[in-house]
Design an enzyme around this catalytic site. Structure first.
Site, PDB file in Angstrom:
ATOM      1  N   SER A  11       0.908  -1.244   0.055  1.00 48.52           N
ATOM      2  CA  SER A  11      -0.221  -0.043   0.155  1.00 48.52           C
ATOM      3  C   SER A  11       0.828   1.271  -0.043  1.00 48.52           C
ATOM      4  CB  SER A  11      -0.681   0.023   1.003  1.00 48.52           C
ATOM      5  OG  SER A  11      -2.213  -0.615   1.119  1.00 48.52           O
ATOM      6  N   LYS A  28       0.775   3.517  -2.960  1.00 46.95           N
ATOM      7  CA  LYS A  28      -0.497   4.497  -3.082  1.00 46.95           C
ATOM      8  C   LYS A  28       0.128   5.889  -2.873  1.00 46.95           C
ATOM      9  CE  LYS A  28      -4.034   1.148  -1.542  1.00 46.95           C
ATOM     10  NZ  LYS A  28      -4.193   0.288  -0.386  1.00 46.95           N
ATOM     11  N   TYR A  56      -2.866  -1.392 -10.675  1.00 48.59           N
ATOM     12  CA  TYR A  56      -2.867  -1.137  -9.162  1.00 48.59           C
ATOM     13  C   TYR A  56      -2.227  -2.349  -8.592  1.00 48.59           C
ATOM     14  CZ  TYR A  56      -4.225  -1.756  -4.128  1.00 48.59           C
ATOM     15  OH  TYR A  56      -4.458  -2.010  -2.936  1.00 48.59           O
ATOM     16  N   TYR A  91      -4.595   3.357   7.811  1.00 48.52           N
ATOM     17  CA  TYR A  91      -6.058   2.789   7.852  1.00 48.52           C
ATOM     18  C   TYR A  91      -6.798   3.076   8.972  1.00 48.52           C
ATOM     19  CZ  TYR A  91      -3.726  -0.128   4.146  1.00 48.52           C
ATOM     20  OH  TYR A  91      -2.899  -0.574   3.254  1.00 48.52           O
ATOM     21  N   VAL A  97       0.872  -3.959   3.734  1.00 49.02           N
ATOM     22  CA  VAL A  97       1.103  -5.395   4.308  1.00 49.02           C
ATOM     23  C   VAL A  97       2.290  -6.432   4.081  1.00 49.02           C
ATOM     24  CG1 VAL A  97      -1.551  -5.240   4.453  1.00 49.02           C
ATOM     25  CG2 VAL A  97      -0.198  -6.364   2.204  1.00 49.02           C
TER      26      VAL A  97
HETATM   27  N1  GLU Z   1      -1.925  -5.332  -2.603  1.00 50.43           N
HETATM   28  C1  GLU Z   1      -2.722  -5.126  -1.059  1.00 50.43           C
HETATM   29  C2  GLU Z   1      -3.962  -5.061  -1.325  1.00 50.43           C
HETATM   30  O1  GLU Z   1      -4.774  -4.632  -2.220  1.00 50.43           O
HETATM   31  C3  GLU Z   1      -2.143  -3.802  -0.465  1.00 50.43           C
HETATM   32  C4  GLU Z   1      -2.838  -3.826   1.070  1.00 50.43           C
HETATM   33  C5  GLU Z   1      -1.923  -2.960   1.695  1.00 50.43           C
HETATM   34  O2  GLU Z   1      -0.639  -3.044   1.993  1.00 50.43           O
HETATM   35  O3  GLU Z   1      -2.517  -2.737   2.786  1.00 50.43           O
HETATM   36  O4  GLU Z   1      -4.912  -5.904  -0.640  1.00 50.43           O
END
Ligand code: GLU
Length: 338
Positions: free
Chosen positions: A77, A80, A201, A253, A271
Protein backbone atom coordinates in the site's frame (compact mmCIF):
# COMPACT_ATOMS: atom_id res chain seq x y z
CA UNK A 1 30.97 11.96 12.45
CA UNK A 2 28.70 14.94 11.78
CA UNK A 3 25.76 15.72 13.97
CA UNK A 4 22.55 14.13 12.80
CA UNK A 5 19.31 14.66 14.65
CA UNK A 6 17.80 17.37 16.79
CA UNK A 7 16.18 16.53 20.07
CA UNK A 8 14.39 19.72 21.00
CA UNK A 9 17.04 22.35 20.43
CA UNK A 10 19.94 20.08 21.13
CA UNK A 11 21.73 18.46 18.19
CA UNK A 12 22.55 14.79 18.82
CA UNK A 13 25.72 13.26 17.41
CA UNK A 14 25.57 10.26 15.11
CA UNK A 15 26.63 7.95 17.95
CA UNK A 16 24.06 9.36 20.36
CA UNK A 17 21.30 9.03 17.73
CA UNK A 18 22.39 5.48 16.88
CA UNK A 19 22.26 4.48 20.53
CA UNK A 20 18.68 5.76 20.82
CA UNK A 21 17.67 3.81 17.69
CA UNK A 22 19.41 0.62 18.91
CA UNK A 23 17.54 0.78 22.21
CA UNK A 24 14.25 1.41 20.39
CA UNK A 25 14.92 -1.66 18.19
CA UNK A 26 15.29 -3.85 21.27
CA UNK A 27 11.96 -2.64 22.67
CA UNK A 28 10.24 -3.03 19.29
CA UNK A 29 11.53 -6.58 18.71
CA UNK A 30 9.49 -7.76 21.67
CA UNK A 31 6.31 -6.96 19.72
CA UNK A 32 7.13 -9.31 16.82
CA UNK A 33 5.54 -12.48 18.32
CA UNK A 34 2.28 -10.59 18.94
CA UNK A 35 1.72 -10.11 15.19
CA UNK A 36 1.39 -12.31 12.10
CA UNK A 37 2.61 -11.98 8.52
CA UNK A 38 -0.08 -11.29 5.89
CA UNK A 39 -1.08 -14.51 4.14
CA UNK A 40 -4.19 -13.46 2.21
CA UNK A 41 -1.66 -12.93 -0.60
CA UNK A 42 -0.10 -16.44 -0.37
CA UNK A 43 3.39 -15.33 -1.44
CA UNK A 44 3.56 -12.78 1.43
CA UNK A 45 2.92 -15.59 3.91
CA UNK A 46 6.44 -16.88 3.23
CA UNK A 47 8.13 -13.85 4.86
CA UNK A 48 10.25 -14.39 7.97
CA UNK A 49 8.31 -12.52 10.69
CA UNK A 50 11.46 -11.88 12.74
CA UNK A 51 12.96 -9.41 10.29
CA UNK A 52 13.16 -5.79 11.42
CA UNK A 53 15.09 -2.94 9.86
CA UNK A 54 15.13 0.83 9.78
CA UNK A 55 16.77 3.61 7.81
CA UNK A 56 16.55 7.19 9.09
CA UNK A 57 17.72 9.75 6.54
CA UNK A 58 18.00 13.20 8.16
CA UNK A 59 17.86 16.31 5.98
CA UNK A 60 21.28 17.12 7.38
CA UNK A 61 23.73 14.44 8.35
CA UNK A 62 24.39 10.74 8.01
CA UNK A 63 21.85 8.00 7.45
CA UNK A 64 21.21 5.88 10.52
CA UNK A 65 20.68 2.28 9.38
CA UNK A 66 20.05 -0.80 11.45
CA UNK A 67 18.87 -4.40 11.04
CA UNK A 68 17.22 -5.56 7.80
CA UNK A 69 17.26 -2.19 6.08
CA UNK A 70 18.62 -3.59 2.82
CA UNK A 71 16.18 -6.52 2.55
CA UNK A 72 13.81 -6.38 -0.44
CA UNK A 73 10.07 -6.66 0.23
CA UNK A 74 6.98 -5.59 -1.69
CA UNK A 75 5.88 -2.03 -1.19
CA UNK A 76 2.14 -2.92 -1.16
CA UNK A 77 0.00 0.00 0.00
CA UNK A 78 2.91 2.42 0.25
CA UNK A 79 2.73 2.50 -3.55
CA UNK A 80 -0.51 4.45 -3.03
CA UNK A 81 1.70 7.41 -2.07
CA UNK A 82 3.66 7.17 -5.32
CA UNK A 83 0.45 6.91 -7.37
CA UNK A 84 -1.08 9.80 -5.45
CA UNK A 85 2.00 11.97 -6.08
CA UNK A 86 1.95 11.20 -9.80
CA UNK A 87 -1.82 11.78 -10.06
CA UNK A 88 -1.52 15.15 -8.29
CA UNK A 89 1.37 16.19 -10.51
CA UNK A 90 -0.38 15.10 -13.72
CA UNK A 91 -4.00 16.00 -13.06
CA UNK A 92 -3.95 18.46 -10.13
CA UNK A 93 -5.92 18.34 -6.90
CA UNK A 94 -9.26 19.49 -8.37
CA UNK A 95 -9.48 16.63 -10.82
CA UNK A 96 -8.24 14.09 -8.28
CA UNK A 97 -10.81 15.07 -5.67
CA UNK A 98 -13.58 14.71 -8.26
CA UNK A 99 -13.11 10.94 -8.03
CA UNK A 100 -11.96 10.46 -4.43
CA UNK A 101 -12.60 12.19 -1.07
CA UNK A 102 -9.98 13.19 1.51
CA UNK A 103 -11.74 11.74 4.57
CA UNK A 104 -10.47 9.05 6.97
CA UNK A 105 -12.38 5.79 6.76
CA UNK A 106 -13.23 3.83 9.89
CA UNK A 107 -13.32 0.66 7.80
CA UNK A 108 -10.64 -1.91 6.95
CA UNK A 109 -8.26 -1.17 4.06
CA UNK A 110 -10.10 -3.44 1.61
CA UNK A 111 -13.66 -2.62 2.64
CA UNK A 112 -16.30 -1.89 0.02
CA UNK A 113 -19.21 -1.44 2.42
CA UNK A 114 -19.06 2.33 2.81
CA UNK A 115 -18.44 2.84 -0.88
CA UNK A 116 -21.43 0.70 -1.79
CA UNK A 117 -23.92 2.01 0.73
CA UNK A 118 -22.96 5.53 1.75
CA UNK A 119 -20.94 7.24 -0.89
CA UNK A 120 -20.36 7.80 -4.54
CA UNK A 121 -16.66 8.31 -4.02
CA UNK A 122 -14.01 6.32 -2.14
CA UNK A 123 -13.20 7.93 1.19
CA UNK A 124 -9.56 8.65 0.38
CA UNK A 125 -6.80 7.66 -2.05
CA UNK A 126 -4.91 5.62 0.58
CA UNK A 127 -7.46 2.82 0.97
CA UNK A 128 -7.84 0.18 -1.75
CA UNK A 129 -11.01 1.61 -3.31
CA UNK A 130 -9.44 5.08 -3.56
CA UNK A 131 -6.15 3.77 -4.95
CA UNK A 132 -7.91 1.59 -7.54
CA UNK A 133 -9.91 4.67 -8.60
CA UNK A 134 -6.63 6.62 -8.92
CA UNK A 135 -5.19 3.72 -10.97
CA UNK A 136 -8.19 4.03 -13.32
CA UNK A 137 -7.31 7.69 -13.82
CA UNK A 138 -3.55 7.17 -14.18
CA UNK A 139 -3.79 4.51 -16.90
CA UNK A 140 -5.28 7.14 -19.19
CA UNK A 141 -1.91 8.96 -19.16
CA UNK A 142 0.91 6.70 -18.00
CA UNK A 143 2.08 3.11 -18.43
CA UNK A 144 3.28 0.83 -15.65
CA UNK A 145 6.75 1.23 -17.15
CA UNK A 146 6.52 5.02 -16.63
CA UNK A 147 5.47 4.42 -13.02
CA UNK A 148 8.41 2.08 -12.48
CA UNK A 149 10.72 4.83 -13.72
CA UNK A 150 9.09 7.43 -11.42
CA UNK A 151 9.29 5.02 -8.47
CA UNK A 152 13.00 4.42 -9.03
CA UNK A 153 13.60 8.14 -9.28
CA UNK A 154 11.50 9.18 -6.26
CA UNK A 155 13.09 6.44 -4.11
CA UNK A 156 16.60 6.95 -5.55
CA UNK A 157 16.79 3.20 -6.08
CA UNK A 158 17.54 1.80 -9.54
CA UNK A 159 17.00 -1.76 -8.34
CA UNK A 160 13.26 -1.37 -7.78
CA UNK A 161 11.54 -3.98 -9.95
CA UNK A 162 8.27 -5.85 -10.23
CA UNK A 163 8.17 -8.90 -7.97
CA UNK A 164 6.42 -11.28 -10.39
CA UNK A 165 5.78 -14.00 -7.83
CA UNK A 166 3.95 -11.62 -5.50
CA UNK A 167 2.12 -9.98 -8.40
CA UNK A 168 0.85 -13.29 -9.77
CA UNK A 169 0.03 -14.54 -6.29
CA UNK A 170 -2.10 -11.44 -5.64
CA UNK A 171 -3.76 -11.47 -9.07
CA UNK A 172 -4.90 -15.04 -8.49
CA UNK A 173 -6.47 -14.19 -5.12
CA UNK A 174 -7.73 -10.63 -5.54
CA UNK A 175 -11.50 -11.20 -5.75
CA UNK A 176 -12.11 -8.43 -3.22
CA UNK A 177 -10.10 -5.82 -5.11
CA UNK A 178 -11.73 -6.98 -8.34
CA UNK A 179 -15.16 -6.51 -6.70
CA UNK A 180 -14.09 -2.99 -5.62
CA UNK A 181 -12.90 -2.18 -9.16
CA UNK A 182 -16.21 -3.27 -10.73
CA UNK A 183 -18.18 -1.38 -8.06
CA UNK A 184 -16.16 1.73 -9.00
CA UNK A 185 -16.97 1.12 -12.65
CA UNK A 186 -20.68 0.75 -11.85
CA UNK A 187 -20.55 4.16 -10.16
CA UNK A 188 -18.74 5.72 -13.14
CA UNK A 189 -15.68 6.44 -11.02
CA UNK A 190 -13.58 4.22 -13.28
CA UNK A 191 -14.20 5.00 -16.92
CA UNK A 192 -11.09 3.31 -18.32
CA UNK A 193 -10.62 -0.46 -18.70
CA UNK A 194 -11.40 -1.87 -15.28
CA UNK A 195 -9.18 -4.97 -15.57
CA UNK A 196 -6.29 -2.78 -16.75
CA UNK A 197 -6.80 -0.52 -13.71
CA UNK A 198 -6.76 -3.56 -11.39
CA UNK A 199 -3.57 -4.95 -12.98
CA UNK A 200 -1.88 -1.54 -12.79
CA UNK A 201 -2.83 -1.15 -9.10
CA UNK A 202 -1.62 -4.67 -8.26
CA UNK A 203 1.66 -4.21 -10.14
CA UNK A 204 2.34 -1.02 -8.20
CA UNK A 205 1.75 -2.95 -4.94
CA UNK A 206 4.24 -5.61 -6.11
CA UNK A 207 7.30 -3.36 -6.48
CA UNK A 208 10.28 -4.61 -4.50
CA UNK A 209 11.79 -1.91 -2.26
CA UNK A 210 13.96 -1.67 0.87
CA UNK A 211 13.63 0.37 4.07
CA UNK A 212 16.42 2.52 2.63
CA UNK A 213 14.55 3.28 -0.60
CA UNK A 214 11.50 4.29 1.45
CA UNK A 215 13.67 6.56 3.61
CA UNK A 216 15.08 8.22 0.48
CA UNK A 217 11.56 8.95 -0.78
CA UNK A 218 10.40 10.12 2.67
CA UNK A 219 13.43 12.42 2.94
CA UNK A 220 12.36 14.21 -0.24
CA UNK A 221 8.80 14.60 1.01
CA UNK A 222 10.17 15.93 4.33
CA UNK A 223 12.20 18.47 2.34
CA UNK A 224 9.18 19.91 0.46
CA UNK A 225 9.73 17.67 -2.58
CA UNK A 226 13.37 18.68 -3.08
CA UNK A 227 16.50 16.47 -2.93
CA UNK A 228 18.48 17.58 0.14
CA UNK A 229 21.86 17.15 -1.58
CA UNK A 230 21.15 17.87 -5.26
CA UNK A 231 18.58 20.63 -4.68
CA UNK A 232 16.54 19.06 -7.50
CA UNK A 233 12.76 19.39 -7.21
CA UNK A 234 10.89 16.08 -7.61
CA UNK A 235 7.41 17.11 -6.44
CA UNK A 236 5.60 20.43 -6.12
CA UNK A 237 5.00 21.95 -2.67
CA UNK A 238 1.27 21.57 -3.24
CA UNK A 239 1.58 17.83 -3.92
CA UNK A 240 3.77 17.38 -0.85
CA UNK A 241 1.35 19.32 1.36
CA UNK A 242 -1.62 17.17 0.33
CA UNK A 243 0.33 13.90 0.58
CA UNK A 244 1.60 14.67 4.11
CA UNK A 245 -1.88 15.64 5.27
CA UNK A 246 -3.45 12.44 3.93
CA UNK A 247 -0.66 10.32 5.40
CA UNK A 248 -1.35 11.77 8.84
CA UNK A 249 -5.13 11.42 8.66
CA UNK A 250 -5.52 8.23 6.58
CA UNK A 251 -2.11 6.53 6.20
CA UNK A 252 -2.58 3.79 8.80
CA UNK A 253 -6.08 2.69 7.75
CA UNK A 254 -8.54 2.48 10.62
CA UNK A 255 -5.60 2.74 13.04
CA UNK A 256 -4.72 6.27 11.85
CA UNK A 257 -6.15 8.14 14.86
CA UNK A 258 -4.41 6.08 17.55
CA UNK A 259 -1.18 6.14 15.57
CA UNK A 260 -1.36 9.95 15.27
CA UNK A 261 -1.75 10.20 19.06
CA UNK A 262 1.05 7.74 19.82
CA UNK A 263 3.57 8.62 17.10
CA UNK A 264 2.42 11.87 15.46
CA UNK A 265 4.48 11.45 12.26
CA UNK A 266 2.72 11.26 8.86
CA UNK A 267 3.21 7.60 7.87
CA UNK A 268 1.96 5.10 5.29
CA UNK A 269 1.99 1.37 5.91
CA UNK A 270 1.86 -1.65 3.60
CA UNK A 271 0.95 -5.28 4.29
CA UNK A 272 4.43 -6.32 3.12
CA UNK A 273 5.60 -4.86 6.45
CA UNK A 274 6.87 -1.51 5.17
CA UNK A 275 6.39 1.91 6.76
CA UNK A 276 7.25 5.22 5.12
CA UNK A 277 7.35 8.04 7.69
CA UNK A 278 7.90 11.74 7.04
CA UNK A 279 9.27 13.77 9.91
CA UNK A 280 8.77 17.14 8.29
CA UNK A 281 11.91 19.28 7.84
CA UNK A 282 13.89 16.73 9.87
CA UNK A 283 14.12 13.23 8.39
CA UNK A 284 12.68 10.59 6.10
CA UNK A 285 12.26 7.18 7.72
CA UNK A 286 11.77 3.74 6.15
CA UNK A 287 10.99 0.66 8.23
CA UNK A 288 10.57 -3.02 7.40
CA UNK A 289 8.98 -5.54 9.76
CA UNK A 290 6.57 -8.05 8.21
CA UNK A 291 4.80 -9.16 11.40
CA UNK A 292 1.51 -7.20 11.29
CA UNK A 293 -1.04 -6.03 13.86
CA UNK A 294 -4.77 -6.74 13.30
CA UNK A 295 -5.15 -3.52 11.27
CA UNK A 296 -2.46 -4.63 8.79
CA UNK A 297 0.32 -2.33 10.07
CA UNK A 298 3.83 -3.57 10.99
CA UNK A 299 3.53 -4.32 14.70
CA UNK A 300 7.21 -3.93 15.60
CA UNK A 301 7.65 -1.13 13.06
CA UNK A 302 4.93 0.97 14.69
CA UNK A 303 6.43 0.37 18.12
CA UNK A 304 9.86 1.31 16.79
CA UNK A 305 8.53 4.58 15.39
CA UNK A 306 6.68 5.30 18.62
CA UNK A 307 9.88 4.86 20.67
CA UNK A 308 11.92 6.96 18.25
CA UNK A 309 9.28 9.65 18.01
CA UNK A 310 9.18 9.98 21.77
CA UNK A 311 12.95 9.81 22.28
CA UNK A 312 13.84 12.15 19.41
CA UNK A 313 10.70 14.26 19.90
CA UNK A 314 9.60 13.87 16.29
CA UNK A 315 5.82 14.13 16.75
CA UNK A 316 4.34 17.05 14.84
CA UNK A 317 2.44 17.93 17.96
CA UNK A 318 5.17 18.14 20.56
CA UNK A 319 5.04 21.51 22.22
CA UNK A 320 8.44 23.11 21.90
CA UNK A 321 7.94 24.44 25.42
CA UNK A 322 7.25 20.91 26.62
CA UNK A 323 10.21 20.68 28.96
CA UNK A 324 9.40 24.01 30.53
CA UNK A 325 5.75 23.06 30.84
CA UNK A 326 6.52 19.84 32.66
CA UNK A 327 8.79 21.46 35.22
CA UNK A 328 7.28 21.18 38.68
CA UNK A 329 6.28 24.84 38.90
CA UNK A 330 4.27 24.47 35.69
CA UNK A 331 2.57 21.21 36.62
CA UNK A 332 -1.18 21.41 36.10
CA UNK A 333 -1.53 18.30 38.18
CA UNK A 334 0.16 20.00 41.12
CA UNK A 335 -1.96 23.12 40.69
CA UNK A 336 -5.13 21.04 40.75
CA UNK A 337 -4.06 19.52 44.04
CA UNK A 338 -2.90 22.70 45.72
N1 GLU B 1 -1.92 -5.22 -2.45
C1 GLU B 1 -2.58 -5.12 -1.19
C2 GLU B 1 -4.08 -5.22 -1.38
O1 GLU B 1 -4.61 -4.60 -2.24
C3 GLU B 1 -2.19 -3.84 -0.50
C4 GLU B 1 -2.83 -3.69 0.85
C5 GLU B 1 -1.95 -3.05 1.87
O2 GLU B 1 -0.74 -3.00 1.77
O3 GLU B 1 -2.50 -2.62 2.88
O4 GLU B 1 -4.73 -5.95 -0.69
Amino acid sequence: MPNTLHVDYELKTYDESMKIVEEAMEVARQEIPKGVVADYIPELGKADPNQLGICIYPLQGEKIELGDYKTRFTIQSISKIISLCVALELFGANKLFEIVEAEPSGEAFNSLVELDLNSNKPYNPLINSGAIAVAGLLIEEVSFHDMLRFSRELCDDKEIALNRKVYESEMSTCSRNRAIAYLLESKNIINSDVEDALRFYTKMCSLDVTAESLANFANRIANDGVGNITGKRYLSSETVRIVKTLMLTCGMYDGSGTYAVEVGIPTKSGVGGGLLAVSDKRAGIGVFGPSLDPKGNSIAGCRLLKEISNKLRLSLFFDTDYLKATRKDYSLNQKLHE
